[in-house]
Enzyme design. Structure first.
Site, PDB file in Angstrom:
ATOM      1  N   GLU A  36      14.125 -14.997 -16.107  1.00 12.17           N
ATOM      2  CA  GLU A  36      13.729 -13.592 -16.050  1.00 12.17           C
ATOM      3  C   GLU A  36      12.856 -13.212 -17.257  1.00 12.17           C
ATOM      4  O   GLU A  36      11.867 -12.495 -17.116  1.00 12.17           O
ATOM      5  CB  GLU A  36      14.988 -12.703 -15.960  1.00 12.17           C
ATOM      6  CG  GLU A  36      14.749 -11.213 -15.987  1.00 12.17           C
ATOM      7  CD  GLU A  36      13.822 -10.694 -14.886  1.00 12.17           C
ATOM      8  OE1 GLU A  36      13.495 -11.434 -13.950  1.00 12.17           O
ATOM      9  OE2 GLU A  36      13.403  -9.527 -15.012  1.00 12.17           O
ATOM     10  N   LYS A  86       9.061 -11.852 -16.882  1.00 20.78           N
ATOM     11  CA  LYS A  86       8.579 -10.583 -17.451  1.00 20.78           C
ATOM     12  C   LYS A  86       7.295 -10.825 -18.238  1.00 20.78           C
ATOM     13  O   LYS A  86       6.332 -10.074 -18.110  1.00 20.78           O
ATOM     14  CB  LYS A  86       9.621  -9.953 -18.402  1.00 20.78           C
ATOM     15  CG  LYS A  86      10.807  -9.280 -17.758  1.00 20.78           C
ATOM     16  CD  LYS A  86      10.513  -7.984 -17.061  1.00 20.78           C
ATOM     17  CE  LYS A  86      10.174  -8.127 -15.633  1.00 20.78           C
ATOM     18  NZ  LYS A  86      11.103  -8.390 -14.614  1.00 20.78           N
ATOM     19  N   ARG A  93       2.610   0.940  -6.062  1.00 23.32           N
ATOM     20  CA  ARG A  93       2.701   0.139  -4.839  1.00 23.32           C
ATOM     21  C   ARG A  93       1.480  -0.759  -4.622  1.00 23.32           C
ATOM     22  O   ARG A  93       1.519  -1.688  -3.827  1.00 23.32           O
ATOM     23  CB  ARG A  93       2.864   1.057  -3.616  1.00 23.32           C
ATOM     24  CG  ARG A  93       4.151   1.844  -3.617  1.00 23.32           C
ATOM     25  CD  ARG A  93       4.220   2.729  -2.418  1.00 23.32           C
ATOM     26  NE  ARG A  93       4.413   1.988  -1.195  1.00 23.32           N
ATOM     27  CZ  ARG A  93       5.579   1.582  -0.727  1.00 23.32           C
ATOM     28  NH1 ARG A  93       6.673   1.868  -1.383  1.00 23.32           N
ATOM     29  NH2 ARG A  93       5.664   0.917   0.394  1.00 23.32           N
ATOM     30  N   ASN A 122       0.045   1.264   6.063  1.00 20.98           N
ATOM     31  CA  ASN A 122       0.732   0.351   5.151  1.00 20.98           C
ATOM     32  C   ASN A 122       1.438  -0.681   6.015  1.00 20.98           C
ATOM     33  O   ASN A 122       2.170  -0.319   6.932  1.00 20.98           O
ATOM     34  CB  ASN A 122       1.749   1.142   4.311  1.00 20.98           C
ATOM     35  CG  ASN A 122       2.690   0.236   3.549  1.00 20.98           C
ATOM     36  OD1 ASN A 122       2.321  -0.878   3.174  1.00 20.98           O
ATOM     37  ND2 ASN A 122       3.907   0.704   3.325  1.00 20.98           N
ATOM     38  N   GLY A 123       1.205  -1.965   5.735  1.00 19.28           N
ATOM     39  CA  GLY A 123       1.874  -3.004   6.523  1.00 19.28           C
ATOM     40  C   GLY A 123       0.866  -4.042   6.975  1.00 19.28           C
ATOM     41  O   GLY A 123      -0.249  -4.118   6.448  1.00 19.28           O
ATOM     42  N   CYS A 180       0.841  -1.193   0.000  1.00 15.56           N
ATOM     43  CA  CYS A 180       0.000   0.000   0.000  1.00 15.56           C
ATOM     44  C   CYS A 180       0.883   1.252   0.000  1.00 15.56           C
ATOM     45  O   CYS A 180       2.060   1.192   0.331  1.00 15.56           O
ATOM     46  CB  CYS A 180      -0.862   0.033   1.247  1.00 15.56           C
ATOM     47  SG  CYS A 180      -1.757  -1.483   1.515  1.00 15.56           S
ATOM     48  N   LYS A 209       5.042  -2.959  -6.488  1.00 16.21           N
ATOM     49  CA  LYS A 209       6.461  -2.699  -6.715  1.00 16.21           C
ATOM     50  C   LYS A 209       7.304  -3.010  -5.487  1.00 16.21           C
ATOM     51  O   LYS A 209       8.450  -3.406  -5.580  1.00 16.21           O
ATOM     52  CB  LYS A 209       6.612  -1.224  -7.104  1.00 16.21           C
ATOM     53  CG  LYS A 209       7.998  -0.820  -7.513  1.00 16.21           C
ATOM     54  CD  LYS A 209       8.237  -1.170  -8.959  1.00 16.21           C
ATOM     55  CE  LYS A 209       9.625  -0.851  -9.435  1.00 16.21           C
ATOM     56  NZ  LYS A 209      10.001  -1.729 -10.549  1.00 16.21           N
ATOM     57  N   HIS A 264      13.538 -34.138 -19.396  1.00 17.28           N
ATOM     58  CA  HIS A 264      13.199 -34.844 -18.146  1.00 17.28           C
ATOM     59  C   HIS A 264      11.771 -34.542 -17.702  1.00 17.28           C
ATOM     60  O   HIS A 264      11.446 -34.687 -16.537  1.00 17.28           O
ATOM     61  CB  HIS A 264      14.200 -34.471 -17.047  1.00 17.28           C
ATOM     62  CG  HIS A 264      15.598 -34.883 -17.388  1.00 17.28           C
ATOM     63  ND1 HIS A 264      16.000 -36.199 -17.420  1.00 17.28           N
ATOM     64  CD2 HIS A 264      16.675 -34.150 -17.771  1.00 17.28           C
ATOM     65  CE1 HIS A 264      17.268 -36.269 -17.790  1.00 17.28           C
ATOM     66  NE2 HIS A 264      17.696 -35.027 -18.014  1.00 17.28           N
ATOM     67  N   GLU A 286       4.300 -11.738 -15.898  1.00 12.76           N
ATOM     68  CA  GLU A 286       3.879 -10.599 -15.070  1.00 12.76           C
ATOM     69  C   GLU A 286       2.958  -9.628 -15.790  1.00 12.76           C
ATOM     70  O   GLU A 286       1.992  -9.151 -15.231  1.00 12.76           O
ATOM     71  CB  GLU A 286       5.114  -9.761 -14.693  1.00 12.76           C
ATOM     72  CG  GLU A 286       5.845 -10.175 -13.489  1.00 12.76           C
ATOM     73  CD  GLU A 286       6.986  -9.207 -13.237  1.00 12.76           C
ATOM     74  OE1 GLU A 286       6.924  -8.502 -12.242  1.00 12.76           O
ATOM     75  OE2 GLU A 286       7.931  -9.147 -14.055  1.00 12.76           O
ATOM     76  N   TRP A 296      -3.243  -2.316  -1.570  1.00 19.57           N
ATOM     77  CA  TRP A 296      -2.985  -3.618  -2.178  1.00 19.57           C
ATOM     78  C   TRP A 296      -3.421  -4.605  -1.106  1.00 19.57           C
ATOM     79  O   TRP A 296      -2.762  -4.758  -0.079  1.00 19.57           O
ATOM     80  CB  TRP A 296      -1.495  -3.745  -2.491  1.00 19.57           C
ATOM     81  CG  TRP A 296      -1.120  -4.969  -3.249  1.00 19.57           C
ATOM     82  CD1 TRP A 296      -1.191  -5.149  -4.606  1.00 19.57           C
ATOM     83  CD2 TRP A 296      -0.587  -6.193  -2.727  1.00 19.57           C
ATOM     84  NE1 TRP A 296      -0.749  -6.398  -4.943  1.00 19.57           N
ATOM     85  CE2 TRP A 296      -0.363  -7.061  -3.818  1.00 19.57           C
ATOM     86  CE3 TRP A 296      -0.274  -6.646  -1.444  1.00 19.57           C
ATOM     87  CZ2 TRP A 296       0.148  -8.350  -3.669  1.00 19.57           C
ATOM     88  CZ3 TRP A 296       0.239  -7.930  -1.297  1.00 19.57           C
ATOM     89  CH2 TRP A 296       0.446  -8.761  -2.397  1.00 19.57           C
TER      90      TRP A 296
HETATM   91  C1  F6R Z   1       9.425  -8.396 -11.144  1.00 16.15           C
HETATM   92  C2  F6R Z   1       9.745  -7.742  -9.896  1.00 16.15           C
HETATM   93  C3  F6R Z   1       9.686  -8.557  -8.669  1.00 16.15           C
HETATM   94  C4  F6R Z   1      10.728  -8.080  -7.668  1.00 16.15           C
HETATM   95  C5  F6R Z   1      10.552  -8.786  -6.332  1.00 16.15           C
HETATM   96  C6  F6R Z   1      11.611  -8.368  -5.353  1.00 16.15           C
HETATM   97  O1  F6R Z   1       9.481  -7.522 -12.225  1.00 16.15           O
HETATM   98  O2  F6R Z   1      10.019  -6.580  -9.861  1.00 16.15           O
HETATM   99  O3  F6R Z   1       9.848  -9.920  -8.931  1.00 16.15           O
HETATM  100  O4  F6R Z   1      11.997  -8.316  -8.180  1.00 16.15           O
HETATM  101  O5  F6R Z   1       9.287  -8.494  -5.816  1.00 16.15           O
HETATM  102  O6  F6R Z   1      11.596  -7.006  -5.170  1.00 16.15           O
HETATM  103  P1  F6R Z   1      12.879  -6.197  -4.756  1.00 16.15           P
HETATM  104  O7  F6R Z   1      13.862  -6.324  -5.861  1.00 16.15           O
HETATM  105  O8  F6R Z   1      12.399  -4.799  -4.571  1.00 16.15           O
HETATM  106  O9  F6R Z   1      13.376  -6.817  -3.491  1.00 16.15           O
END
Ligand code: F6R
Length: 614
Positions: free
Chosen positions: A487, A491, A27, A103-104, A2, A609, A510, A494, A77
């Site tokens: 990765e 991407k 966020r 937030n939390g 949040c 984020k 396998h 996501e 969130w």
């Molecule tokens: C994907 C992404 C997430 C973060 C993960 C860890 O695009 O951004 O997978 O990498 O939530 O977040 P951080 O790097 O902020 O610890």
């Protein structure tokens, strides 16, 4: 997670709150709300869904909101309770005289709720937050001092919180506090701002105070008073915020993600400044505070991270082991914290995090720190909670990343690992000097190579159109690009919600090979180097099962034309550096597929984020 904002001053508050929330939308974005103080009345407005819905709601209340000069706002969130109107913040006590945003996660909310219900508090929502509103109001009822009521309430709270509280009896006062969740106070002229993150206030001020865990700040337009959890006054330090407002603009790109992908060449140039001078000078990494002797004798490293940062960590493992001959373990933070981990003062623990706030990683590094390990943090947020725990801090300096899907922060993390690995290898004398020279030379020209890829992005756009309607996607690679496959797949899932999976190509036979048929696209990350031929054979195995094959390659090998249905060409690069080149087209592919499908690229569903809950 949040995001919270607050304002007390002399300007109309609603625009400030809405603009701040918009900057925090990365966020979380399943509901939002504000509370404003207008002539001693607290008025609350909420909406489900995107922030735009709150803005639309407020349009019909223009007359009653325009004079308010104090308020709090929240973008949610959901963790406790569905993303409904009733669960949206701000939350209030029984009589509605107190409102707060949070937030939390309050871990002991059930016990507190039971206690407060006995006192007569009536709960309307399913959130943990509402408990805090009732708790503070209950204490305030007895002592009639808002700051003290907040302080006493926080002594009862377990878990993580950033709180911003207002009360009808205080026409120009906000009380804010935090524990294990980010909160900053922006200082203006005759006004104060509160926010979960810099973007929400940077337009208004560059001067800020980072509240420390368990401190409580009382803000009026002209004053800030900060106390600790014992009620003692605290001196605070004013810091200058790191960003310019221009960083928050899309600068003509359709989405922040596309802008951030295009920023990557400059991000890399920026990281190298002052660290990599020439091919013959050693890498300078003053940020690493371990002595040369300790580095020489180091025989164990643990790297902990989540999501995209975990993939950067996996590349880090590969290159540190290859360049330095030091054993490296990589583990998702969420696994690391719930088992008996073997670490001590002889282990270097590296935490990798774009946000520097990820709860699992933060907990993991605190655990290792308590066992005496040296903590090295690689983060894009030198002002974050993790950075504050660091013994050594490597800021990746990618600039603010607004899009939820990490792109430039990932490339910056990977680049930081190269610098670290070379720095350690030079101290240990563990890497051949010709290889070292080649690598440094290539690192310096990697930004141009990325620019070359970006200037041919139509090729990737065409590929995206051709494959956008698939339900599943497989990425295969071997060796140093196995994390690139993970990765690339992350991407894509996501932001497009396509079921994409990365595999080490040798594992295909396998199990996963059973899924292959003419409907399944398989993207092979076929970069020149030690595993090229092996990967080619794995790609042939996939072709034999009629999979639709895409090559991401720097090879001019003619036989690829017969084997692959689509070829994405990238510039030649040393195998060790190939993950940085290979990820760029994969970011673009994910972007263009999501854009083609009309998805919300910068704010994909269910994601945030900064994940500040475990
Ligand atoms: C994907 C992404 C997430 C973060 C993960 C860890 O695009 O951004 O997978 O990498 O939530 O977040 P951080 O790097 O902020 O610890």
């Amino acid at each position: 997670m949040c995001g919270i904002v607050g304002y007390v001053g002399t300007q109309p508050v609603v625009d400030i709150l809405l603009d701040g929330l918009q900057q925090l939308e990365y966020r979380g974005y399943d509901s939002s709300g504000i509370a404003i103080s207008d002539n001693g009345e607290i008025k609350i407005y909420k909406a489900e869904g995107k922030l735009q819905n709150l803005k639309d709601t407020l349009k019909s209340h223009n007359d009653e909101i325009q004079n308010a000069q104090m308020g709090i706002g929240h973008i949610r969130w959901a963790t406790h309770g569905a993303p409904t109107l009733i669960n949206a913040h701000p939350h209030t006590c029984n009589c509605g005289r107190l409102a707060l945003v949070h937030n939390g996660i309050i871990e002991n909310f059930k016990e507190l709720k039971a206690e407060l219900e006995k006192e007569g508090c009536v709960f309307r929502s399913q959130t943990d937050t509402e408990v805090v509103a009732h708790l503070i109001a209950s204490i305030y009822g007895k002592i009639k001092n808002l700051t003290e009521a907040v302080r006493l309430a926080t002594l009862r709270l377990e878990g993580a919180y950033a709180l911003c509280v207002m009360h009808k009896d205080y026409k120009d006062t906000l009380v804010v506090t935090k524990r294990n969740a980010p909160l900053i106070i922006g200082l203006g002229e005759g006004e104060h701002f509160v926010a979960s993150d810099v973007p929400a206030i940077i337009k208004h001020t560059k001067r800020a105070v980072y509240l420390v865990d368990n401190q409580i700040a009382t803000l009026t337009p002209k004053s800030i008073d900060i106390i600790n959890s014992h009620g003692q006054n605290i001196e605070y330090k004013v810091e200058i915020l790191p960003w310019e407002p221009v960083a928050l603009s899309k600068m003509g790109y359709k989405h922040f993600m596309l802008k951030e992908i295009h920023e990557q060449p400059d991000v890399i140039r920026n990281i190298l400044v002052g660290k990599l001078h020439t091919t013959s000078d050693p890498v300078v990494l003053n940020e690493v505070k371990l002595t040369r002797d300790t580095l020489k004798n180091l025989n164990r490293i643990q790297i902990i991270a989540c999501g995209t940062s975990l993939h950067a960590a996996m590349i880090g493992k590969y290159i540190i082991e290859t360049f330095c001959g030091i054993s490296v373990d990589v583990e998702p933070s969420s696994e690391y914290i719930y088992r008996r981990t073997v670490t001590d003062e002889h282990t270097l623990v590296i935490g990798v995090s774009q946000s520097g706030e990820t709860a699992d990683t933060l907990t993991a590094i605190k655990q290792s720190k308590a066992k005496g390990s040296h903590i090295l943090i690689i983060t894009n947020r030198p002002d974050s909670a993790m950075a504050r725990e660091a013994d050594s801090l490597i800021p990746v300096s990618a600039g603010i990343e607004v899009s939820v899907a990490a792109t430039k922060s990932y490339v910056a993390q990977v680049m930081s690992f190269y610098l670290l690995a070379i720095y350690m290898a030079e101290i240990k004398g563990s890497l051949d000097s010709t290889i070292l020279k080649n690598l440094k030379n290539e690192m310096m020209i990697i930004p141009q190579k990325i620019e070359q890829i970006l200037s041919h992005k139509e090729e990737i756009q065409r590929c995206a159109k051709e494959y956008a309607n698939t339900k599943d996607f497989i990425y295969i690679a071997r060796g140093i690009n196995y994390p690139t496959a993970l990765e690339g797949a992350l991407k894509l899932k996501e932001i497009s919600y396509i079921n994409a999976t990365g595999y080490p190509a040798g594992e295909l036979k396998h199990g996963p090979i059973a899924m292959l048929d003419e409907t399944m696209p398989v993207l092979s990350i076929l970069m020149h180097g030690s595993v090229y031929e092996k990967l080619l054979s794995n790609s042939e195995e996939a072709k034999a099962r009629n999979a639709r094959l895409i090559a991401l390659t720097n090879s001019n090998d003619k036989k690829l034309n017969d084997l692959f249905d689509y070829i994405i060409k990238v510039p030649e690069v040393h195998e060790y550096l190939s993950p940085i080149i290979a990820i760029i087209p994969l970011q673009l592919l994910a972007y263009y597929i999501a854009e083609f499908l009309g998805k919300d690229v910068d704010q994909p569903r269910n994601l945030a984020k900064s994940v500040t809950v475990e």
